[in-house]
Write an enzyme that holds these catalytic residues in place. Structure first.
Site, mmCIF file in Angstrom:
data_model
loop_
_atom_site.group_PDB
_atom_site.id
_atom_site.type_symbol
_atom_site.label_atom_id
_atom_site.label_comp_id
_atom_site.label_asym_id
_atom_site.label_seq_id
_atom_site.Cartn_x
_atom_site.Cartn_y
_atom_site.Cartn_z
ATOM 1 N N HIS A 55 0.832 -1.204 0.000
ATOM 2 C CA HIS A 55 0.000 0.000 0.000
ATOM 3 C C HIS A 55 0.869 1.258 0.000
ATOM 4 C CE1 HIS A 55 -2.920 -3.018 1.474
ATOM 5 N NE2 HIS A 55 -3.795 -2.266 0.831
ATOM 6 N N GLY A 99 0.009 -1.560 7.050
ATOM 7 C CA GLY A 99 0.728 -0.362 7.470
ATOM 8 C C GLY A 99 -0.156 0.828 7.813
#
Length: 128
Positions: A55, A99
């Protein structure tokens, strides 16, 4: 007389949703806001691409591009996955980012509905 800051004008021209035309891939929801004093303009944008392994790869590339002129600042407010089936005109949003956490899929869905008005767009909190 109403005056618009350069940053507000830049924000107004950012596409709110850009995703790959087909496939299953990661996406991030990014809040873009101005860095100018007294201007609280902001927009949430959806970006999803199959080339990204993480991401953060998407966020880093998009933020670098948008922050280039020094007028805008980006903040990743979550991520997930998108399954885009252009043949059947369906998009499904689900999952989360290790994350950045889970994006607000309801917000992402609304952004994609504007970009793809003839699509069936759904979301779920389940899945990775």
């Amino acid at each position: 007389m109403c005056t618009q800051t350069k940053a507000a004008a830049l924000i107004a021209n950012i596409p709110e949703a850009e995703i790959d035309p087909t496939g299953v891939f990661k996406y991030v929801l990014i809040r873009v806001h101005t860095k100018e004093d007294g201007d609280d303009s902001s927009v949430d944008i959806v970006r999803g691409y199959a080339w990204a392994e993480y991401h953060a790869d998407i966020y880093d590339k998009v933020a670098e591009e948008l922050e280039k002129g020094g007028h805008l600042e980006c903040e990743c407010i979550g991520g997930g996955r998108i399954k885009h089936d252009c043949q059947s005109k369906k998009i499904h949003i689900y999952g989360y980012s290790m994350g950045f956490g889970k994006a607000n899929h309801a917000v992402s869905t609304e952004k994609l509905k504007v970009r793809y008005p003839k699509y069936e767009i759904t979301w779920a909190d389940e899945g990775y």
